[in-house]
Write a protein that holds these residues in place. Structure first.
Motif, PDB file in Angstrom:
ATOM      1  N   SER A 117       6.553  23.300  -4.150  1.00 21.05           N
ATOM      2  CA  SER A 117       6.946  24.037  -5.360  1.00 21.05           C
ATOM      3  C   SER A 117       8.397  23.748  -5.727  1.00 21.05           C
ATOM      4  O   SER A 117       8.817  23.977  -6.860  1.00 21.05           O
ATOM      5  CB  SER A 117       6.735  25.543  -5.167  1.00 21.05           C
ATOM      6  N   LEU A 118       9.179  23.240  -4.758  1.00 18.57           N
ATOM      7  CA  LEU A 118      10.574  22.876  -5.052  1.00 18.57           C
ATOM      8  C   LEU A 118      10.679  21.438  -5.544  1.00 18.57           C
ATOM      9  O   LEU A 118      11.780  20.901  -5.677  1.00 18.57           O
ATOM     10  CB  LEU A 118      11.426  23.049  -3.792  1.00 18.57           C
ATOM     11  N   GLY A 119       9.543  20.808  -5.772  1.00 20.39           N
ATOM     12  CA  GLY A 119       9.549  19.456  -6.326  1.00 20.39           C
ATOM     13  C   GLY A 119       9.513  18.343  -5.298  1.00 20.39           C
ATOM     14  O   GLY A 119       9.602  17.170  -5.643  1.00 20.39           O
ATOM     15  N   MET A 120       9.393  18.700  -4.007  1.00 16.04           N
ATOM     16  CA  MET A 120       9.354  17.641  -2.989  1.00 16.04           C
ATOM     17  C   MET A 120       7.993  16.960  -3.002  1.00 16.04           C
ATOM     18  O   MET A 120       6.973  17.636  -2.997  1.00 16.04           O
ATOM     19  CB  MET A 120       9.564  18.228  -1.589  1.00 16.04           C
ATOM     20  N   MET A 150       6.555  16.626   4.454  1.00 18.10           N
ATOM     21  CA  MET A 150       6.143  16.398   5.836  1.00 18.10           C
ATOM     22  C   MET A 150       7.370  16.107   6.697  1.00 18.10           C
ATOM     23  O   MET A 150       7.546  16.662   7.771  1.00 18.10           O
ATOM     24  CB  MET A 150       5.189  15.193   5.934  1.00 18.10           C
ATOM     25  N   ARG A 151       8.239  15.237   6.194  1.00 19.26           N
ATOM     26  CA  ARG A 151       9.373  14.768   6.984  1.00 19.26           C
ATOM     27  C   ARG A 151      10.407  15.856   7.269  1.00 19.26           C
ATOM     28  O   ARG A 151      10.876  15.988   8.393  1.00 19.26           O
ATOM     29  CB  ARG A 151      10.027  13.600   6.237  1.00 19.26           C
ATOM     30  N   TYR A 152      10.740  16.648   6.233  1.00 22.26           N
ATOM     31  CA  TYR A 152      11.826  17.616   6.415  1.00 22.26           C
ATOM     32  C   TYR A 152      11.345  19.000   6.821  1.00 22.26           C
ATOM     33  O   TYR A 152      12.085  19.762   7.430  1.00 22.26           O
ATOM     34  CB  TYR A 152      12.659  17.732   5.134  1.00 22.26           C
ATOM     35  N   ILE A 153      10.114  19.350   6.455  1.00 22.95           N
ATOM     36  CA  ILE A 153       9.668  20.727   6.669  1.00 22.95           C
ATOM     37  C   ILE A 153       8.598  20.820   7.751  1.00 22.95           C
ATOM     38  O   ILE A 153       8.726  21.603   8.700  1.00 22.95           O
ATOM     39  CB  ILE A 153       9.111  21.334   5.343  1.00 22.95           C
ATOM     40  N   ILE A 154       7.545  20.044   7.642  1.00 25.18           N
ATOM     41  CA  ILE A 154       6.390  20.258   8.517  1.00 25.18           C
ATOM     42  C   ILE A 154       6.620  19.636   9.907  1.00 25.18           C
ATOM     43  O   ILE A 154       6.483  20.314  10.927  1.00 25.18           O
ATOM     44  CB  ILE A 154       5.101  19.674   7.890  1.00 25.18           C
ATOM     45  N   ILE A 155       6.966  18.347   9.961  1.00 23.82           N
ATOM     46  CA  ILE A 155       7.050  17.670  11.263  1.00 23.82           C
ATOM     47  C   ILE A 155       8.138  18.266  12.169  1.00 23.82           C
ATOM     48  O   ILE A 155       7.899  18.481  13.357  1.00 23.82           O
ATOM     49  CB  ILE A 155       7.186  16.143  11.074  1.00 23.82           C
ATOM     50  N   PRO A 156       9.336  18.587  11.642  1.00 22.53           N
ATOM     51  CA  PRO A 156      10.326  19.200  12.548  1.00 22.53           C
ATOM     52  C   PRO A 156       9.838  20.502  13.182  1.00 22.53           C
ATOM     53  O   PRO A 156      10.080  20.753  14.368  1.00 22.53           O
ATOM     54  CB  PRO A 156      11.528  19.474  11.630  1.00 22.53           C
ATOM     55  N   GLN A 157       9.124  21.324  12.402  1.00 29.26           N
ATOM     56  CA  GLN A 157       8.611  22.578  12.962  1.00 29.26           C
ATOM     57  C   GLN A 157       7.482  22.324  13.939  1.00 29.26           C
ATOM     58  O   GLN A 157       7.370  22.975  14.979  1.00 29.26           O
ATOM     59  CB  GLN A 157       8.106  23.492  11.843  1.00 29.26           C
ATOM     60  N   ALA A 158       6.626  21.351  13.594  1.00 30.15           N
ATOM     61  CA  ALA A 158       5.505  21.027  14.480  1.00 30.15           C
ATOM     62  C   ALA A 158       6.041  20.533  15.821  1.00 30.15           C
ATOM     63  O   ALA A 158       5.552  20.928  16.880  1.00 30.15           O
ATOM     64  CB  ALA A 158       4.609  19.974  13.834  1.00 30.15           C
ATOM     65  N   PHE A 159       7.087  19.702  15.785  1.00 28.16           N
ATOM     66  CA  PHE A 159       7.620  19.145  17.026  1.00 28.16           C
ATOM     67  C   PHE A 159       8.157  20.219  17.952  1.00 28.16           C
ATOM     68  O   PHE A 159       7.973  20.161  19.158  1.00 28.16           O
ATOM     69  CB  PHE A 159       8.692  18.088  16.748  1.00 28.16           C
ATOM     70  N   ASN A 206       5.528  16.414  -9.587  1.00 27.87           N
ATOM     71  CA  ASN A 206       6.819  16.677  -8.940  1.00 27.87           C
ATOM     72  C   ASN A 206       7.953  16.809  -9.954  1.00 27.87           C
ATOM     73  O   ASN A 206       8.926  17.516  -9.710  1.00 27.87           O
ATOM     74  CB  ASN A 206       7.128  15.566  -7.937  1.00 27.87           C
ATOM     75  N   MET A 207       7.821  16.115 -11.085  1.00 30.69           N
ATOM     76  CA  MET A 207       8.851  16.210 -12.110  1.00 30.69           C
ATOM     77  C   MET A 207       8.897  17.619 -12.704  1.00 30.69           C
ATOM     78  O   MET A 207       9.958  18.194 -12.876  1.00 30.69           O
ATOM     79  CB  MET A 207       8.602  15.185 -13.233  1.00 30.69           C
ATOM     80  N   GLN A 208       7.712  18.168 -13.027  1.00 31.35           N
ATOM     81  CA  GLN A 208       7.707  19.508 -13.633  1.00 31.35           C
ATOM     82  C   GLN A 208       8.012  20.599 -12.602  1.00 31.35           C
ATOM     83  O   GLN A 208       8.595  21.621 -12.948  1.00 31.35           O
ATOM     84  CB  GLN A 208       6.355  19.802 -14.288  1.00 31.35           C
ATOM     85  N   ARG A 209       7.598  20.376 -11.361  1.00 29.34           N
ATOM     86  CA  ARG A 209       7.846  21.421 -10.355  1.00 29.34           C
ATOM     87  C   ARG A 209       9.341  21.670 -10.176  1.00 29.34           C
ATOM     88  O   ARG A 209       9.760  22.763  -9.804  1.00 29.34           O
ATOM     89  CB  ARG A 209       7.204  21.037  -9.022  1.00 29.34           C
ATOM     90  N   GLN A 210      10.158  20.641 -10.407  1.00 25.46           N
ATOM     91  CA  GLN A 210      11.611  20.837 -10.326  1.00 25.46           C
ATOM     92  C   GLN A 210      12.089  21.835 -11.367  1.00 25.46           C
ATOM     93  O   GLN A 210      13.135  22.453 -11.223  1.00 25.46           O
ATOM     94  CB  GLN A 210      12.333  19.506 -10.548  1.00 25.46           C
ATOM     95  N   MET A 258      19.522  18.434  -2.967  1.00 22.70           N
ATOM     96  CA  MET A 258      20.094  17.193  -2.422  1.00 22.70           C
ATOM     97  C   MET A 258      19.071  16.071  -2.353  1.00 22.70           C
ATOM     98  O   MET A 258      19.350  14.941  -2.733  1.00 22.70           O
ATOM     99  CB  MET A 258      20.674  17.454  -1.033  1.00 22.70           C
ATOM    100  N   LYS A 259      17.872  16.375  -1.826  1.00 23.63           N
ATOM    101  CA  LYS A 259      16.896  15.308  -1.586  1.00 23.63           C
ATOM    102  C   LYS A 259      16.109  14.949  -2.842  1.00 23.63           C
ATOM    103  O   LYS A 259      15.773  13.783  -3.045  1.00 23.63           O
ATOM    104  CB  LYS A 259      15.912  15.727  -0.480  1.00 23.63           C
ATOM    105  N   VAL A 260      15.782  15.943  -3.653  1.00 24.32           N
ATOM    106  CA  VAL A 260      14.945  15.668  -4.825  1.00 24.32           C
ATOM    107  C   VAL A 260      15.802  15.310  -6.040  1.00 24.32           C
ATOM    108  O   VAL A 260      15.547  14.327  -6.717  1.00 24.32           O
ATOM    109  CB  VAL A 260      14.038  16.878  -5.144  1.00 24.32           C
ATOM    110  N   LYS A 261      16.845  16.119  -6.284  1.00 24.91           N
ATOM    111  CA  LYS A 261      17.669  15.870  -7.468  1.00 24.91           C
ATOM    112  C   LYS A 261      18.873  14.987  -7.166  1.00 24.91           C
ATOM    113  O   LYS A 261      19.650  14.657  -8.057  1.00 24.91           O
ATOM    114  CB  LYS A 261      18.144  17.199  -8.072  1.00 24.91           C
ATOM    115  N   LYS A 262      19.048  14.626  -5.888  1.00 23.64           N
ATOM    116  CA  LYS A 262      20.130  13.732  -5.458  1.00 23.64           C
ATOM    117  C   LYS A 262      21.519  14.263  -5.815  1.00 23.64           C
ATOM    118  O   LYS A 262      22.424  13.504  -6.168  1.00 23.64           O
ATOM    119  CB  LYS A 262      19.963  12.323  -6.067  1.00 23.64           C
ATOM    120  N   ILE A 263      21.677  15.564  -5.749  1.00 23.40           N
ATOM    121  CA  ILE A 263      22.992  16.173  -5.982  1.00 23.40           C
ATOM    122  C   ILE A 263      23.804  16.039  -4.686  1.00 23.40           C
ATOM    123  O   ILE A 263      23.233  16.110  -3.587  1.00 23.40           O
ATOM    124  CB  ILE A 263      22.816  17.668  -6.364  1.00 23.40           C
TER     125      ILE A 263
END
Lengths: 217, 241
Positions: A123-126, A132-141, B73-77, B103-108
């Motif tokens: 929902s944050l656009g990821m 998976m890389r930043y949220i799921i796998i670190p917690q799973a590990f 992903n564009m609209q979810r931002q 930082m990761k999505v919008k590269k701020i």
């Protein structure tokens, strides 16, 4: 159980133990690396990847490590014409075997993460892979660390089988001493004690680490 | 801003959304009420495709997000979402929770993302929690942080999925206060809630949903004071005793 025996032949036990630890350690490391990919393939939307990973895991878990060891020992040098050492072939066999078990541990770890975590990340656009890389796998590990450490213990014991292709691990050296000294029992007793000391200590350490991790939640 | 046309969603045999038509304008605070199982959460989750509709179209800022070739992903931002269960990332500090996506999505840059985060945290009075972990916070604090995390992406619309339903009663107020401030600042909001007081006070429009349809809609005054549909009357009688 004479002291003289251990003083005279201690190098056999030390070198054997180091080889056993080396094979188990790299077995777990490569097993985890391969296991991450296998588990992601098994959870993938692509059915070819999913079927490949599932078949590999079932095949490895459904056949004896001894058979897999021989397959690697004779098969890998035939397929890839490089001068493999015995030790490296042993590590490859143990890693390929371990990967299947580790993949199942990681898959269970990933699936144990609440699906709200993935939804929040998306929902944050990821994109899916970033989540998976930043949220799921670190917690799973963090959740599966005890199970991975346990896999290391399993490998320390199971890796004794590589002695049959002439890798000088603890088991092989104990057997060699039996031949040298004509004492069938003493070398085995010492090997037993060393195996047990390592696995018992490790499992206690895991227990402590597990309680610490849980306290952090 | 958001235009929904004939939206349908089926879970197997279960027909959860049965043709929703709705237009949400910029600056509106649309509150969706209705009994549980009426499809109001599913409707909200369809708006940013956390649930993929089985039929119909959703247009957000001129783009059809239900189009197969659209990259959601564009609209979810641009669409922040707040969940009932907060869904903060437990392995990260509050600061990392808030700055990760900018930082990761919008590269701020890190500095800029942290400045935005601190400004937002100051507004809700939680700047002293920037380096705490979620498990050190109360439910109300977690949900306020979750709102800030969504705001850090500077969205055009905020979606709230029962944001106070998992909170202890004494913490509901602090979360609603943040939402009220947000509404007063002109944020477009779509809120699924059981808080009728919030709907009356802050809502510019209220939708009443039942059995996968919008049964009745209107201003809070119209809907709460003179509901026309018997099902709306029945529902309001039960919740406003």
């Amino acid at each position: 159980m004479d002291l003289e025996f251990i003083i005279k032949y201690h190098n056999y036990f030390i070198n054997g133990t180091l080889i056993t630890l080396l094979v188990s350690f790299f077995g777990v490391i490569f097993g985890v690396i391969l296991g991450v990919f296998l588990s992601l393939m098994k959870l993938s939307k692509n059915s070819i990847l999913r079927i490949f990973a599932a078949s590999y895991i079932e095949l490895v878990r459904g056949t004896p490590l001894l058979v897999q060891l021989f397959l690697v020992y004779y098969g890998v040098p035939m397929v890839i014409p490089l001068p493999f050492s015995r030790l490296s072939l042993g590590v490859i066999a143990v890693s390929l075997n371990s990967a299947a078990y580790v993949a199942e541990i990681i898959r269970a770890g990933i699936q144990s993460i609440d699906k709200g975590q993935m939804e929040a990340a998306r929902s944050l656009g990821m994109p899916h892979n970033m989540a998976m890389r930043y949220i799921i796998i670190p917690q799973a590990f963090k959740n599966i660390l005890p199970a991975l450490a346990n896999e290391f213990i399993v490998l320390i014991k199971e890796s004794a089988i590589i002695s049959v292709v002439g890798i000088h691990d603890l088991m092989y050296n104990a057997d060699t001493l039996r031949g040298i000294t004509f004492k069938p029992f003493s070398p085995l007793i010492y090997a037993t004690l060393i195996y047990f000391f390592i696995t018992f200590t490790l499992s206690k350490l895991i227990g402590i680490a597990e309680r610490r991790l849980r306290a952090g939640d | 801003m958001i235009k929904v046309t004939d939206l349908h969603k089926k879970f197997g045999e279960l027909h959860v959304l049965q043709g929703i038509n709705e237009h949400i304008d910029e600056g509106e605070v649309v509150v969706i009420i209705g009994p549980s199982g009426s499809g109001k959460s599913t409707f909200l989750r369809c708006l940013n495709l956390l649930e993929y509709p089985t039929g119909g179209e959703i247009i957000f800022e001129g783009t059809s997000i239900t189009d197969k070739n659209n990259d959601i992903n564009m609209q979810r931002q641009k669409m922040g979402m707040v969940f009932q269960q907060f869904n903060l990332f437990p392995h990260m500090t509050v600061m990392e929770n808030i700055t990760l996506s900018p930082m990761k999505v919008k590269k701020i840059s890190k500095e800029k993302a942290e400045k935005i985060a601190l400004d937002l945290l100051r507004r809700i009075g939680l700047e002293d929690k920037a380096y705490s972990y979620p498990n050190q916070l109360s439910g109300g604090q977690k949900q306020r942080i979750a709102i800030v995390r969504a705001l850090a992406m500077s969205p055009d619309v905020m979606l709230f999925d029962e944001p106070t339903s998992a909170l202890d009663p004494e913490m509901v107020g602090e979360v609603l206060d943040v939402m009220k401030k947000l509404a007063a600042d002109g944020m477009t909001m779509v809120v699924v809630t059981h808080e009728m007081g919030f709907a009356k006070e802050v809502g510019s429009r209220v939708l009443f949903m039942d059995e996968g349809k919008i049964v009745e809609k209107g201003t809070p005054i119209e809907l709460f004071n003179s509901p026309k549909h018997p099902r709306t009357q029945d529902f309001l009688r039960k919740v406003l005793y």
